[in-house]
Design a protein around this motif. Sequence first.
Motif, PDB file in Angstrom:
ATOM      1  N   SER A  21     -23.729 -35.771  -6.408  1.00 28.65           N
ATOM      2  CA  SER A  21     -24.398 -34.887  -5.436  1.00 28.65           C
ATOM      3  C   SER A  21     -23.331 -34.219  -4.580  1.00 28.65           C
ATOM      4  O   SER A  21     -22.429 -34.887  -4.056  1.00 28.65           O
ATOM      5  CB  SER A  21     -25.350 -35.697  -4.549  1.00 28.65           C
ATOM      6  N   VAL A  22     -23.420 -32.903  -4.459  1.00 31.62           N
ATOM      7  CA  VAL A  22     -22.462 -32.140  -3.658  1.00 31.62           C
ATOM      8  C   VAL A  22     -23.231 -31.380  -2.583  1.00 31.62           C
ATOM      9  O   VAL A  22     -24.222 -30.704  -2.884  1.00 31.62           O
ATOM     10  CB  VAL A  22     -21.663 -31.153  -4.529  1.00 31.62           C
ATOM     11  N   PHE A  23     -22.764 -31.487  -1.331  1.00 34.88           N
ATOM     12  CA  PHE A  23     -23.427 -30.770  -0.238  1.00 34.88           C
ATOM     13  C   PHE A  23     -22.430 -30.536   0.895  1.00 34.88           C
ATOM     14  O   PHE A  23     -21.347 -31.150   0.935  1.00 34.88           O
ATOM     15  CB  PHE A  23     -24.638 -31.558   0.271  1.00 34.88           C
ATOM     16  N   THR A  24     -22.764 -29.634   1.791  1.00 35.39           N
ATOM     17  CA  THR A  24     -21.946 -29.360   2.979  1.00 35.39           C
ATOM     18  C   THR A  24     -22.700 -29.811   4.221  1.00 35.39           C
ATOM     19  O   THR A  24     -23.923 -29.930   4.218  1.00 35.39           O
ATOM     20  CB  THR A  24     -21.611 -27.861   3.109  1.00 35.39           C
ATOM     21  N   ASP A  25     -21.936 -30.046   5.275  1.00 35.26           N
ATOM     22  CA  ASP A  25     -22.555 -30.525   6.510  1.00 35.26           C
ATOM     23  C   ASP A  25     -21.647 -30.175   7.688  1.00 35.26           C
ATOM     24  O   ASP A  25     -20.470 -29.847   7.517  1.00 35.26           O
ATOM     25  CB  ASP A  25     -22.764 -32.044   6.437  1.00 35.26           C
ATOM     26  N   ARG A  26     -22.233 -30.227   8.881  1.00 34.95           N
ATOM     27  CA  ARG A  26     -21.472 -30.078  10.132  1.00 34.95           C
ATOM     28  C   ARG A  26     -21.455 -31.438  10.808  1.00 34.95           C
ATOM     29  O   ARG A  26     -22.501 -32.032  11.057  1.00 34.95           O
ATOM     30  CB  ARG A  26     -22.106 -29.031  11.046  1.00 34.95           C
ATOM     31  N   LEU A  27     -20.252 -31.924  11.118  1.00 34.09           N
ATOM     32  CA  LEU A  27     -20.084 -33.279  11.639  1.00 34.09           C
ATOM     33  C   LEU A  27     -19.592 -33.230  13.083  1.00 34.09           C
ATOM     34  O   LEU A  27     -18.646 -32.492  13.403  1.00 34.09           O
ATOM     35  CB  LEU A  27     -19.078 -34.052  10.792  1.00 34.09           C
ATOM     36  N   LYS A  28     -20.207 -34.024  13.948  1.00 31.52           N
ATOM     37  CA  LYS A  28     -19.767 -34.104  15.339  1.00 31.52           C
ATOM     38  C   LYS A  28     -18.379 -34.751  15.410  1.00 31.52           C
ATOM     39  O   LYS A  28     -18.075 -35.684  14.665  1.00 31.52           O
ATOM     40  CB  LYS A  28     -20.744 -34.940  16.159  1.00 31.52           C
ATOM     41  N   SER A  29     -17.572 -34.245  16.341  1.00 32.42           N
ATOM     42  CA  SER A  29     -16.239 -34.805  16.553  1.00 32.42           C
ATOM     43  C   SER A  29     -16.255 -35.656  17.828  1.00 32.42           C
ATOM     44  O   SER A  29     -17.320 -36.016  18.336  1.00 32.42           O
ATOM     45  CB  SER A  29     -15.229 -33.668  16.696  1.00 32.42           C
ATOM     46  N   THR A  30     -15.069 -35.960  18.341  1.00 32.24           N
ATOM     47  CA  THR A  30     -14.991 -36.700  19.607  1.00 32.24           C
ATOM     48  C   THR A  30     -15.646 -35.901  20.732  1.00 32.24           C
ATOM     49  O   THR A  30     -16.161 -36.479  21.689  1.00 32.24           O
ATOM     50  CB  THR A  30     -13.528 -36.983  19.978  1.00 32.24           C
ATOM     51  N   ASP A  31     -15.606 -34.579  20.643  1.00 32.24           N
ATOM     52  CA  ASP A  31     -16.328 -33.707  21.557  1.00 32.24           C
ATOM     53  C   ASP A  31     -17.669 -33.367  20.901  1.00 32.24           C
ATOM     54  O   ASP A  31     -17.703 -32.678  19.890  1.00 32.24           O
ATOM     55  CB  ASP A  31     -15.532 -32.425  21.823  1.00 32.24           C
ATOM     56  N   PRO A  32     -18.783 -33.835  21.459  1.00 32.98           N
ATOM     57  CA  PRO A  32     -20.086 -33.635  20.798  1.00 32.98           C
ATOM     58  C   PRO A  32     -20.501 -32.180  20.666  1.00 32.98           C
ATOM     59  O   PRO A  32     -21.455 -31.881  19.952  1.00 32.98           O
ATOM     60  CB  PRO A  32     -21.056 -34.414  21.703  1.00 32.98           C
ATOM     61  N   LEU A  33     -19.786 -31.267  21.331  1.00 26.91           N
ATOM     62  CA  LEU A  33     -20.111 -29.846  21.231  1.00 26.91           C
ATOM     63  C   LEU A  33     -19.265 -29.131  20.179  1.00 26.91           C
ATOM     64  O   LEU A  33     -19.482 -27.948  19.918  1.00 26.91           O
ATOM     65  CB  LEU A  33     -19.936 -29.174  22.593  1.00 26.91           C
ATOM     66  N   LEU A  34     -18.309 -29.825  19.605  1.00 28.85           N
ATOM     67  CA  LEU A  34     -17.425 -29.231  18.610  1.00 28.85           C
ATOM     68  C   LEU A  34     -17.616 -29.954  17.272  1.00 28.85           C
ATOM     69  O   LEU A  34     -17.637 -31.182  17.230  1.00 28.85           O
ATOM     70  CB  LEU A  34     -15.969 -29.323  19.064  1.00 28.85           C
ATOM     71  N   PHE A  35     -17.722 -29.172  16.183  1.00 31.21           N
ATOM     72  CA  PHE A  35     -18.083 -29.742  14.886  1.00 31.21           C
ATOM     73  C   PHE A  35     -17.029 -29.461  13.818  1.00 31.21           C
ATOM     74  O   PHE A  35     -16.378 -28.413  13.816  1.00 31.21           O
ATOM     75  CB  PHE A  35     -19.424 -29.173  14.414  1.00 31.21           C
ATOM     76  N   PHE A  36     -16.907 -30.423  12.889  1.00 36.37           N
ATOM     77  CA  PHE A  36     -16.172 -30.195  11.643  1.00 36.37           C
ATOM     78  C   PHE A  36     -17.116 -29.535  10.631  1.00 36.37           C
ATOM     79  O   PHE A  36     -18.334 -29.713  10.693  1.00 36.37           O
ATOM     80  CB  PHE A  36     -15.710 -31.525  11.030  1.00 36.37           C
ATOM     81  N   THR A  37     -16.534 -28.815   9.698  1.00 39.77           N
ATOM     82  CA  THR A  37     -17.276 -28.381   8.515  1.00 39.77           C
ATOM     83  C   THR A  37     -16.816 -29.271   7.374  1.00 39.77           C
ATOM     84  O   THR A  37     -15.614 -29.420   7.135  1.00 39.77           O
ATOM     85  CB  THR A  37     -16.997 -26.905   8.198  1.00 39.77           C
ATOM     86  N   ALA A  38     -17.766 -29.894   6.669  1.00 40.92           N
ATOM     87  CA  ALA A  38     -17.414 -30.868   5.629  1.00 40.92           C
ATOM     88  C   ALA A  38     -18.073 -30.515   4.303  1.00 40.92           C
ATOM     89  O   ALA A  38     -19.246 -30.124   4.257  1.00 40.92           O
ATOM     90  CB  ALA A  38     -17.838 -32.264   6.068  1.00 40.92           C
ATOM     91  N   VAL A 107     -14.447 -36.295   0.536  1.00 43.64           N
ATOM     92  CA  VAL A 107     -14.738 -35.485   1.722  1.00 43.64           C
ATOM     93  C   VAL A 107     -13.633 -34.461   1.918  1.00 43.64           C
ATOM     94  O   VAL A 107     -12.445 -34.808   1.907  1.00 43.64           O
ATOM     95  CB  VAL A 107     -14.850 -36.370   2.993  1.00 43.64           C
ATOM     96  N   ARG A 108     -14.018 -33.209   2.096  1.00 43.14           N
ATOM     97  CA  ARG A 108     -13.082 -32.141   2.457  1.00 43.14           C
ATOM     98  C   ARG A 108     -13.464 -31.645   3.841  1.00 43.14           C
ATOM     99  O   ARG A 108     -14.592 -31.201   4.062  1.00 43.14           O
ATOM    100  CB  ARG A 108     -13.137 -30.990   1.441  1.00 43.14           C
ATOM    101  N   ILE A 109     -12.516 -31.708   4.764  1.00 44.90           N
ATOM    102  CA  ILE A 109     -12.778 -31.344   6.159  1.00 44.90           C
ATOM    103  C   ILE A 109     -12.076 -30.031   6.489  1.00 44.90           C
ATOM    104  O   ILE A 109     -10.908 -29.818   6.137  1.00 44.90           O
ATOM    105  CB  ILE A 109     -12.277 -32.442   7.119  1.00 44.90           C
ATOM    106  N   SER A 110     -12.768 -29.145   7.182  1.00 41.08           N
ATOM    107  CA  SER A 110     -12.167 -27.905   7.692  1.00 41.08           C
ATOM    108  C   SER A 110     -12.756 -27.620   9.076  1.00 41.08           C
ATOM    109  O   SER A 110     -13.758 -28.216   9.482  1.00 41.08           O
ATOM    110  CB  SER A 110     -12.431 -26.737   6.740  1.00 41.08           C
ATOM    111  N   VAL A 111     -12.106 -26.700   9.788  1.00 42.24           N
ATOM    112  CA  VAL A 111     -12.547 -26.339  11.137  1.00 42.24           C
ATOM    113  C   VAL A 111     -12.571 -24.825  11.241  1.00 42.24           C
ATOM    114  O   VAL A 111     -11.585 -24.150  10.895  1.00 42.24           O
ATOM    115  CB  VAL A 111     -11.609 -26.924  12.215  1.00 42.24           C
ATOM    116  N   GLU A 112     -13.673 -24.286  11.693  1.00 41.74           N
ATOM    117  CA  GLU A 112     -13.788 -22.835  11.864  1.00 41.74           C
ATOM    118  C   GLU A 112     -12.864 -22.350  12.979  1.00 41.74           C
ATOM    119  O   GLU A 112     -12.557 -23.092  13.915  1.00 41.74           O
ATOM    120  CB  GLU A 112     -15.238 -22.461  12.186  1.00 41.74           C
TER     121      GLU A 112
END
Length: 259
Positions: A21-38, A107-112
């Motif tokens: 299964s392959v999918f993308t998601d937005r993950l909360k970081s240490t700052d709950p207002l800033l997200f990773f793209t995964a 997991v592949r992590i990126s940041v906008e």
Amino acid sequence: MRRRTAKAPTPMTDEDARWTSVFTDRLKSTDPLLFFTAEIRVTWHRADATAPANRHTAPRLARRAIEKEAERCAVLRPEAAEQDITIAVRAQLPLVADGVVVTDVHVRISVEDTTRKAALHSERVQQEYRRQEERILHDHELDELARRQVRAREAFLREEILSNPAAARLYGLLEGASKQWSRLGGPPTGTDLDDLVREVQQWQPGQQWVTVAQLLHNFVAGLTEEGRRELLTLLVDAVRAFGDEYTADRLALLSGEVR
């Protein structure tokens, strides 16, 4: 010559089947207002060929494990976040629940760019806030130091220099020779120490006029308002009898303001 016949592959049973299964998601970081793209890739199979399994179960199991680790990572360190999340999640494998076994997670992590800029701005704001906090703390420490120095200076003047005319005269003789005079808390250069001693001694507890003033204060405090008014009237008459019309007139003007 005999021809070699290739062996037919063993057919895969449902129990051996693997799905990805392959999918993308937005993950909360240490700052709950800033997200990773995964981007997440999950490999899984059914725990039992005879039991039903929902295709969303495996992604959900992986996502829960990934989200927990992502909340410990900072968006300004995406590579480190990807490494930490991958190691932490793979250490938990296999993930088993509801008839599903998750055997591998990538997991592949990126940041906008907008998220990165927001994180940098937040970091600068926090740094400035900490610097401001440190400056305020430093100013408070300086204020406290200044208060201690004033108290020490006042005690030194009262107990050492102004305790008696002899001590004042001795310090006066030393003033020109001592480089530490200002640090010791002595009076400004040019101060008439004799006059200063006499003035201070006039205000010391135990002096007759100070004792009389304290007694009068206590006496007046125990009077009613009408009694205070009457006492002030008597005082006006007494001052006038001694020939001080100016002071008597000023006291008379206060007679309506006695409390």
